[in-house]
Scaffold this active site. Structure first.
Site, PDB file in Angstrom:
ATOM      1  N   ASP A 237      18.217 -27.816 -25.384  1.00  0.00           N
ATOM      2  CA  ASP A 237      18.093 -27.628 -26.868  1.00  0.00           C
ATOM      3  C   ASP A 237      16.564 -27.163 -27.154  1.00  0.00           C
ATOM      4  O   ASP A 237      15.642 -28.016 -26.653  1.00  0.00           O
ATOM      5  CB  ASP A 237      18.513 -28.874 -27.732  1.00  0.00           C
ATOM      6  CG  ASP A 237      18.712 -28.483 -29.016  1.00  0.00           C
ATOM      7  OD1 ASP A 237      19.618 -27.640 -29.464  1.00  0.00           O
ATOM      8  OD2 ASP A 237      17.876 -29.124 -30.023  1.00  0.00           O
ATOM      9  N   LEU A 238      16.340 -26.001 -27.788  1.00  0.00           N
ATOM     10  CA  LEU A 238      14.893 -25.874 -28.232  1.00  0.00           C
ATOM     11  C   LEU A 238      14.275 -26.929 -29.149  1.00  0.00           C
ATOM     12  O   LEU A 238      15.031 -27.306 -30.119  1.00  0.00           O
ATOM     13  CB  LEU A 238      14.750 -24.459 -28.698  1.00  0.00           C
ATOM     14  CG  LEU A 238      15.196 -23.364 -27.890  1.00  0.00           C
ATOM     15  CD1 LEU A 238      14.873 -21.965 -28.554  1.00  0.00           C
ATOM     16  CD2 LEU A 238      14.598 -23.397 -26.562  1.00  0.00           C
ATOM     17  N   ASP A 280      20.635 -22.705 -31.177  1.00  0.00           N
ATOM     18  CA  ASP A 280      19.570 -22.850 -30.044  1.00  0.00           C
ATOM     19  C   ASP A 280      20.088 -23.659 -29.034  1.00  0.00           C
ATOM     20  O   ASP A 280      19.500 -24.445 -28.258  1.00  0.00           O
ATOM     21  CB  ASP A 280      18.191 -23.445 -30.357  1.00  0.00           C
ATOM     22  CG  ASP A 280      18.254 -24.667 -31.169  1.00  0.00           C
ATOM     23  OD1 ASP A 280      19.533 -25.341 -31.575  1.00  0.00           O
ATOM     24  OD2 ASP A 280      17.311 -25.514 -31.374  1.00  0.00           O
TER      25      ASP A 280
END
Length: 370
Positions: A237-238, A280
């Site tokens: 996950d960004l 994302d």
């Protein structure tokens, strides 16, 4: 050579073409019924000595061919190719026997048998133009093995005027060959269109990574084949993606996602697969990595994402990544693809809630929860 697909280099297209040979159970049974009628008629009308041996031969061929088709289910591509080779040989023997029998019917001079022979030969060749269109060389051989004996039988038939029939058999067979070629081209186009549609559905258009649809199908496939036992999963996950999206707009966010996907793709090993599930969220499937391998790949991804990313002219942003990983042993129950993902996703939640920009293994997340 007979199973060759002219102008086809794509393995998937070739596999689909050859698969058509394994989908002919009903056609085999229909052919047996038709040949049974000819054999019984020949025995009854002219007492033909060849009728029953040929019928027994035909029954034996059908039994063997059905057995081979059944055996092909669930086999590897190499085994299937070998089975297809045998099916092609048996199909040729069936067609040659049919051609010889139709010639014998014509030579008998019996009007009923001549009519049955003509109808059967014409039907068989017409069926070949469609049923064998995926393997045109094999289809052409089957046509010739039926039409040549038929033409000779017509030429030597005592029935008045049958020699005229022999003159038109080969031109008719050539026209059937052209139809076979046309059907082959249509089949190729349909399979390629299907392949293109599949690639579009299984590829994330923004990043070029594999899509959520492909992830679901692939995990289901390897779970069925027992591949989960050697698999590990990274949920990625960004960190800070929403802020970039809100500040610089969705176009900048898309460029960020595309670059993040590129870096992830360059970081993982060749046998591993990367997926974008949406937003994302990314997933990496590692093959035979183990706990240490997961940590090594995760740290490389974290380092790769630590460098600035240009999202618009003159603007570069820094975002990090949080990663949760799970090995096959972390899945409960073992071998379950959904359980493996849930274990990695829980580890990702721990990574993000504990300060972000780090990697947490499922076993560590479980100990922390305990």
């Amino acid at each position: 050579m007979l199973s060759g697909s002219p102008g086809v280099a794509n393995p998937y297209v070739r596999e689909r073409l050859l698969q058509t040979i394994l989908d002919r159970r009903f056609a085999l049974l229909v052919g047996l019924c038709t040949n049974s009628v000819i054999a019984v008629a020949a025995l009854h009308l002219i007492g033909a000595w060849w009728a029953m041996p040929w019928l027994l031969f035909d029954i034996g061929l059908v039994i063997v061919r059905l057995g081979l088709i059944r055996r092909s289910v669930g086999q590897s591509a190499a085994v299937k190719e070998a089975i297809i080779g045998w099916l092609m040989l048996l199909g040729f023997l069936w067609s040659l026997a049919l051609g010889i029998v139709t010639a014998l019917c014509l030579i008998s001079g019996n009007v009923a048998l001549i009519t049955l022979a003509a109808i059967t030969a014409a039907s068989a060749i017409s069926i070949v133009t469609s049923r064998n269109a995926a393997t045109p060389r094999h289809g052409a051989l089957l046509m010739l093995s039926i039409s040549l004996p038929f033409a000779l039988g017509a030429a030597f038939s005592p029935a008045p005027g049958m020699w005229i029939v022999s003159l038109v058999v080969m031109p008719w067979a050539l026209s059937a060959l052209s139809m076979l070629k046309q059907n082959y081209d249509v089949t190729i186009r349909h399979i390629r269109d299907e392949l293109n549609a599949r690639e579009i559905a299984e590829t994330d258009t923004l990043t070029g990574l594999n899509s959520r649809m492909f992830y679901t199908a692939h995990m289901h496939r390897i779970a069925q084949n027992g591949g989960i036992a050697g698999a590990s999963l990274l949920c990625i996950d960004l960190d800070g993606f929403k802020a970039v999206n809100d500040t610089h707009g969705h176009a900048a966010g898309d460029r960020l996602l595309a670059e993040a996907a590129r870096r992830i793709g360059l970081t993982i090993r060749l046998p591993d697969l990367a997926f974008r599930l949406g937003g994302d969220e990314f997933v990496v499937l590692l093959v035979g990595a183990g706990t240490d391998g997961c940590d090594s790949v995760a740290q490389r991804i974290i380092r790769a994402m630590s460098f600035p990313i240009k999202v618009e002219p003159g603007v570069a942003v820094r975002v990090g990544v949080s990663i949760g990983s799970a090995c096959a042993a972390d899945a409960d129950p073992p071998g379950d693809a959904d359980a493996l993902f849930k274990a990695a996703d829980r580890a990702l939640y721990v990574a993000k809630s504990g300060g972000k920009g780090r990697h947490v293994r499922a076993m560590d997340a479980h100990r922390a929860a305990a």
